[in-house]
Design a protein around this motif. Structure first.
Motif, PDB file in Angstrom:
ATOM      1  N   SER C  37     -18.534 -13.650 -14.129  1.00 40.21           N
ATOM      2  CA  SER C  37     -18.158 -13.637 -15.541  1.00 40.21           C
ATOM      3  C   SER C  37     -19.382 -13.759 -16.429  1.00 40.21           C
ATOM      4  O   SER C  37     -19.278 -13.677 -17.643  1.00 40.21           O
ATOM      5  CB  SER C  37     -17.243 -14.813 -15.833  1.00 40.21           C
ATOM      6  OG  SER C  37     -17.961 -16.014 -15.575  1.00 40.21           O
ATOM      7  N   GLY C  38     -20.505 -14.024 -15.826  1.00 38.44           N
ATOM      8  CA  GLY C  38     -21.690 -14.277 -16.632  1.00 38.44           C
ATOM      9  C   GLY C  38     -21.854 -15.744 -16.960  1.00 38.44           C
ATOM     10  O   GLY C  38     -22.851 -16.159 -17.529  1.00 38.44           O
ATOM     11  N   SER C  66     -17.038  -7.678 -12.017  1.00 37.16           N
ATOM     12  CA  SER C  66     -16.858  -8.281 -13.333  1.00 37.16           C
ATOM     13  C   SER C  66     -15.669  -7.683 -14.058  1.00 37.16           C
ATOM     14  O   SER C  66     -15.379  -6.502 -13.932  1.00 37.16           O
ATOM     15  CB  SER C  66     -18.137  -8.068 -14.139  1.00 37.16           C
ATOM     16  OG  SER C  66     -18.153  -8.940 -15.225  1.00 37.16           O
ATOM     17  N   ILE C  67     -14.987  -8.517 -14.801  1.00 32.47           N
ATOM     18  CA  ILE C  67     -13.796  -8.068 -15.520  1.00 32.47           C
ATOM     19  C   ILE C  67     -14.074  -8.011 -17.015  1.00 32.47           C
ATOM     20  O   ILE C  67     -14.604  -8.955 -17.593  1.00 32.47           O
ATOM     21  CB  ILE C  67     -12.621  -9.053 -15.286  1.00 32.47           C
ATOM     22  CG1 ILE C  67     -12.416  -9.286 -13.798  1.00 32.47           C
ATOM     23  CG2 ILE C  67     -11.350  -8.534 -15.939  1.00 32.47           C
ATOM     24  CD1 ILE C  67     -12.084  -8.063 -13.013  1.00 32.47           C
ATOM     25  N   SER C  78     -21.296 -11.427 -22.580  1.00 31.98           N
ATOM     26  CA  SER C  78     -21.329 -11.975 -21.226  1.00 31.98           C
ATOM     27  C   SER C  78     -21.516 -10.856 -20.215  1.00 31.98           C
ATOM     28  O   SER C  78     -22.142 -11.050 -19.179  1.00 31.98           O
ATOM     29  CB  SER C  78     -20.069 -12.785 -20.927  1.00 31.98           C
ATOM     30  OG  SER C  78     -18.949 -11.956 -20.954  1.00 31.98           O
ATOM     31  N   LEU C  79     -21.029  -9.671 -20.529  1.00 32.49           N
ATOM     32  CA  LEU C  79     -21.244  -8.545 -19.625  1.00 32.49           C
ATOM     33  C   LEU C  79     -22.719  -8.181 -19.555  1.00 32.49           C
ATOM     34  O   LEU C  79     -23.222  -7.778 -18.504  1.00 32.49           O
ATOM     35  CB  LEU C  79     -20.434  -7.321 -20.073  1.00 32.49           C
ATOM     36  CG  LEU C  79     -18.998  -7.275 -19.555  1.00 32.49           C
ATOM     37  CD1 LEU C  79     -18.302  -6.013 -20.029  1.00 32.49           C
ATOM     38  CD2 LEU C  79     -18.977  -7.309 -18.032  1.00 32.49           C
ATOM     39  N   GLU C  80     -23.406  -8.359 -20.664  1.00 28.06           N
ATOM     40  CA  GLU C  80     -24.846  -8.115 -20.661  1.00 28.06           C
ATOM     41  C   GLU C  80     -25.512  -9.051 -19.670  1.00 28.06           C
ATOM     42  O   GLU C  80     -26.401  -8.658 -18.920  1.00 28.06           O
ATOM     43  CB  GLU C  80     -25.438  -8.354 -22.065  1.00 28.06           C
ATOM     44  CG  GLU C  80     -25.196  -7.225 -23.048  1.00 28.06           C
ATOM     45  CD  GLU C  80     -25.625  -5.887 -22.485  1.00 28.06           C
ATOM     46  OE1 GLU C  80     -24.793  -4.948 -22.481  1.00 28.06           O
ATOM     47  OE2 GLU C  80     -26.779  -5.754 -22.022  1.00 28.06           O
ATOM     48  N   THR C  81     -25.045 -10.315 -19.684  1.00 28.76           N
ATOM     49  CA  THR C  81     -25.595 -11.292 -18.750  1.00 28.76           C
ATOM     50  C   THR C  81     -25.345 -10.841 -17.316  1.00 28.76           C
ATOM     51  O   THR C  81     -26.237 -10.910 -16.469  1.00 28.76           O
ATOM     52  CB  THR C  81     -24.952 -12.669 -18.953  1.00 28.76           C
ATOM     53  OG1 THR C  81     -24.996 -13.016 -20.326  1.00 28.76           O
ATOM     54  CG2 THR C  81     -25.644 -13.730 -18.121  1.00 28.76           C
ATOM     55  N   VAL C  82     -24.158 -10.370 -17.046  1.00 26.97           N
ATOM     56  CA  VAL C  82     -23.826  -9.935 -15.690  1.00 26.97           C
ATOM     57  C   VAL C  82     -24.673  -8.735 -15.283  1.00 26.97           C
ATOM     58  O   VAL C  82     -25.169  -8.654 -14.163  1.00 26.97           O
ATOM     59  CB  VAL C  82     -22.328  -9.573 -15.572  1.00 26.97           C
ATOM     60  CG1 VAL C  82     -22.011  -9.137 -14.155  1.00 26.97           C
ATOM     61  CG2 VAL C  82     -21.470 -10.764 -15.941  1.00 26.97           C
TER      62      VAL C  82
END
Lengths: 391, 110, 381
Positions: C37-38, C66-67, C78-82
């Motif tokens: 999820s990050g 990732s969702i 948070s997707l950037e983090t992932v």
């Protein structure tokens, strides 16, 4: 003109807020979301308690309906709940006597004095007030030091006692060597319990009666869960028969049947603490007149800083909050625990007396890699007691 | 002529993480100066620092996300020079010049 | 825990390795998807697994999964983090969106039903999304970053709810088995949240840490705050609760005669919305909130009233709960499942609509979607 006749009386004022139960009087209280009058409220409390006494009586009935005298030990902590239990039991006995029947039960009323110092005047004054209120009953005080030497505790599992000291000093020293405030509160509670059970066994009482309310049982459930004693919850929370282990090192002195049993019951288990507090103001005269202030009784835990709380205290505060807004949840916790199975085992813990969970211990050590294990010859303790005694 | 009393100051690096920086202008690292002694003349402790931060550095009104019942909110870790503050006496630790104090919240999902 | 940096990192890694090997979580060559999820838990999980996979030759084929719930401004970050994690750990990344799975983003769900009960939707959707995403990749094992604090909180919540069935499932480190399509495990189950935060700090791992903008900020009165207060008094209380939970799970009476959980003795007084109790808001990872307590209280009172009338409780609950868009969800009266498989205390079959593994005739996601789709033309501004 037709006069509207209100329920209850012909010529008095119509009730603004009639009691839901009897419809005869003004409701001055709210019980479980219903408006009720004082009489119905106190009656409700009384009946809830007496019902459990009746159930207990049935379970301890002799063969062919014979009526051996029921002899029970009441653990009186001088707090609200146990005082109410005392009061109701007294009323129960009085009611039978006033009808010309013999007393339905004999009560051994025990107060455990937890101060490790000598004579306590405040305690004596309190007891005098109780004796005055209930002249028919006998109140006994047992010092905490009477726990020393009780055979249902495996003393080799605890920090060893210093033989050259007085009993009071030995105890004080033992408590000091426990790892934390929670440990001290935990062991203290267990000691008191042992004293009550041991006394009941030695006097052939059929049951130990404790004053725990629904709220107190819910607190106990969560506190014991938080200490790792989930396995023993059904034994601790539910009413019924408890096997008591004997750890006396001397085989000659061991009782004939090694496994003695005693019943432990909580007749106030269906009542919330708040209801009980309200009840103390409603008796005549009010029980609040004799129930002592907190610090008369609770000497083992002096005023503590914010940080020095025990798990019990954290849980107490939590439920005080929850009880106000979500009382059904409080009751539900107790009901849920009641559904769990009681698993018996060959061995019992040397300190709390509950069943040992060897399977659980093995698995836990495997998955966590806990090196555990005490000194050679040290008694077996359950997970929770290991934590309390050894940290 | 009034002579200004010279108060020795301590230079402290305060860091916020785990979302706490949100309460402090989204800034993770703060270098601040605090007096060496408090109003009672006692050496300043972490407790003092926490109050100082609430009064002077916190820009968000939600103080309860940092401090609850005059203590650091449960769930917030405090590291003093990379060591768990439990080792240093928690809030009683007396701050030294150049210390690095980290407050990190553990309270977020992931 | 009391040791600085370097030492701490290796102790933590050794502990996780011990948990993995003694529970026999993995087999060589296994393809494993890491629910990412990050946030701190999944970031640490990915980092530790990568490290241990290499150090101890687990032979695992690791993938980040990732969702994307479709919450503008929140999930993007948070997707950037992932994505950054994927680069850092050199792992492939698969992102699965709610829109491609369900036809709805969370932004759209909130537009339709408002901010009450939206966490329920997110939780149900998320849980299925992970499994579905894994299936799409041909993966049968998903690992999540649930830590000891999460498990302890679930245990307490289930105790408060009276949900013994869920209690016993929430304590196992692996859920699901050979008969289920995707199994899930929690390698960090015995790691304190505190340790995870410290690990991330010492290893300088980046993670995303803002609360989901739609989740209610309810901390007081929740099981989470109780846990934190207990931890303050006795830090080991968290693991002690986990131990209690595991033991209590063994004390839950087994109801072999009754196949339907809502008629059996182990029926929970209150049925939570999530299949495994670790759901709720997709971002909060199953943390409880004040709302849940209120909903539970309400449900319990209704149950009490129902019992008083000696009416079948499950039927009584149905109309009330349907009107209730709170976090509490009622299971519908059971139909006959397509492939009933007895698994512990519940039968597992397949959803009639989408084929997803479920203990109901229609899985929870489809149930929720049905409601949503009916409301679609009525979106209120």
């Amino acid at each position: 003109m037709v006069t509207k006749i209100e329920a209850g009386s012909q010529d008095s004022q119509p009730l603004q807020r009639p009691c839901k139960k009897c419809n005869n009087q003004e409701a001055t209280l709210t019980s479980r979301t219903e408006p009720v009058c004082k009489d119905c409220f106190t009656q409700y409390i009384y009946l809830k308690c007496v019902r459990h006494i009746g159930l207990l009586g049935k379970e301890t009935q002799g063969p062919y309906g014979s009526q051996p005298t029921r002899r029970y030990l009441l653990g009186l902590s001088l707090g609200t709940s146990s005082t109410i239990l005392l009061h109701i039991l007294n009323s129960y006995v009085e009611a039978a006597l006033s009808k010309g029947r013999k007393s339905p039960l004999d009560l051994d009323i025990i107060v455990v004095d937890t101060s490790v110092s000598e004579q306590d005047e405040a305690l004596q004054a309190t007891l005098d007030a109780y004796r005055q209120r209930y002249p028919r009953l006998t109140f006994e005080v047992l010092p905490l030091t009477s726990v020393l030497g009780i055979s249902s505790i495996d003393w080799t599992a605890l920090p060893s006692l210093k033989q050259d000291q007085s009993p009071a000093q030995q105890l004080a020293d033992l408590f000091e060597r426990l790892p934390s405030t929670t440990s001290r509160a935990d062991i203290l509670r267990l000691f008191i319990r042992h004293i009550l059970i041991h006394t009941a066994l030695s006097r052939s009482c059929q049951a130990v009666l404790l004053g725990h309310s629904t709220t107190a049982l819910a607190e106990l459930t969560l506190a014991e869960t938080a200490k790792g004693r989930g396995f023993s919850l059904p034994w601790q929370i539910n009413d019924g028969v408890l096997p008591i282990e004997d750890f006396s090192p001397d085989p000659d002195n061991a009782p004939a049947d090694k496994k003695r049993t005693i019943r432990v019951h909580h007749p106030l288990r269906e009542l919330f603490r708040q209801e009980l507090v309200t009840y103390t103001t409603l008796t005549e005269p009010p029980l609040t007149d004799i129930i002592p202030a907190e610090d008369v009784v609770n000497k083992a835990s002096p005023v503590v800083s914010h940080r020095d709380l025990s798990i019990e205290e954290v849980v107490l505060r939590y439920f005080a909050d929850v009880e106000v807004n979500y009382p059904s949840i409080v009751a539900n916790v107790v009901k849920t625990t009641a559904k769990l199975d009681r698993l018996d085992a060959e061995e019992r813990c040397g300190v709390c007396g509950m069943t040992l969970d060897e399977l659980g211990d093995e698995r836990w050590k495997g998955e966590i890699g806990d090196s555990g294990g005490g000194e050679e010859g040290a008694g077996s303790l359950c997970y929770g007691c290991e934590r309390s005694v050894r940290g | 002529m009034v002579t200004a009393t010279e108060n020795a100051q301590l230079r402290v690096v305060v860091e916020f993480s785990g979302g706490l920086e949100m309460l402090f202008s989204d800034q993770k690292r703060h270098v601040i100066s605090i007096p060496t002694t408090d109003e009672n003349g006692k050496p300043v402790t972490v407790a003092y620092l926490i109050e100082y931060l609430c009064k002077n550095v916190m820009k968000d009104s939600r103080k309860e996300l940092f401090v609850l019942d005059s203590q650091i909110r449960p769930g917030i870790l405090v590291l003093i020079n990379d060591a768990d503050w439990e080792l240093e006496g928690e809030e009683k630790y007396a701050i030294q010049n150049g210390d690095n104090i980290l407050f990190v919240s553990t309270l977020h999902g992931g | 825990m009391h040791t600085p940096g370097r030492c701490f990192i290796s102790i933590f890694e050794d502990e996780v390795h011990h948990t993995i090997s003694s529970s026999k979580l993995f087999f060589p060559g296994e393809k494993v998807a890491i629910g990412a999820s990050g946030g701190k838990d999944s970031t640490v999980l990915a980092s530790v697994l990568k490290t241990l996979n290499e150090r101890h030759n687990y032979g695992l084929d690791l993938v980040l999964l990732s969702i994307d719930e479709g919450i503008k401004g929140y999930r993007d970050d948070s997707l950037e983090t992932v994505k950054w994690n994927a680069i850092q750990y050199e792992m492939p990344l698969k992102v699965v969106g709610y829109d491609e799975l369900y036809g709805w983003t969370m932004d759209q769900v909130v537009e339709t039903i408002g901010k009450k009960g939206n966490c329920t939707y997110c939780g149900v959707f998320r849980r299925q999304a992970l499994d579905r995403g894994a299936k799409m990749l041909g993966i049968k094992h998903v690992v999540t970053g649930h830590n000891a604090d999460d498990v302890a909180e679930t245990i307490l919540m289930n105790l408060l709810r009276g949900d013994l069935a869920r209690l016993s499932r929430s304590t196992s480190i692996v859920t699901g088995d050979a008969t289920s399509d995707v199994k899930r495990s929690k390698p960090l189950k015995y790691s304190y949240e505190k340790e995870i935060v410290l690990y991330a700090y010492h290893k300088k791992l980046d993670y995303f840490s803002t609360e989901c903008i739609y989740s209610p900020e309810a901390f007081r009165g929740s099981a989470r705050s109780l846990i934190k207060n207990l931890e303050r008094v006795r830090p080991t209380a968290i693991l002690d609760i986990v131990r209690s939970g595991e033991d209590m799970a063994r004390l839950v009476p087994v109801n072999t005669a009754k196949s339907c959980a809502c008629k059996g003795d182990v029926a929970p007084a209150v049925v939570a919305a999530e299949e495994d109790g670790l759901g709720g808001c997709g971002s909060s990872n199953g943390r409880s909130s004040g709302n849940e307590m209120a909903a539970m209280e309400k449900q319990l009172r209704q149950n009490e009233a129902a019992e008083g009338l000696e009416v079948d409780v499950s039927k009584q609950m149905l109309p009330q709960a349907q009107r209730d868009k709170e976090n509490v969800k009622t299971l519908p009266i059971r139909g006959v499942s397509a492939n009933p498989k007895i698994l512990g205390k519940q039968t597992l079959g397949n959803c009639e609509r989408c084929g997803y593994m479920s203990s109901q005739a229609i899985c929870q996601a489809c149930m929720l979607l049905e409601g949503l789709n009916k409301n679609r033309p009525q979106i209120q501004i």
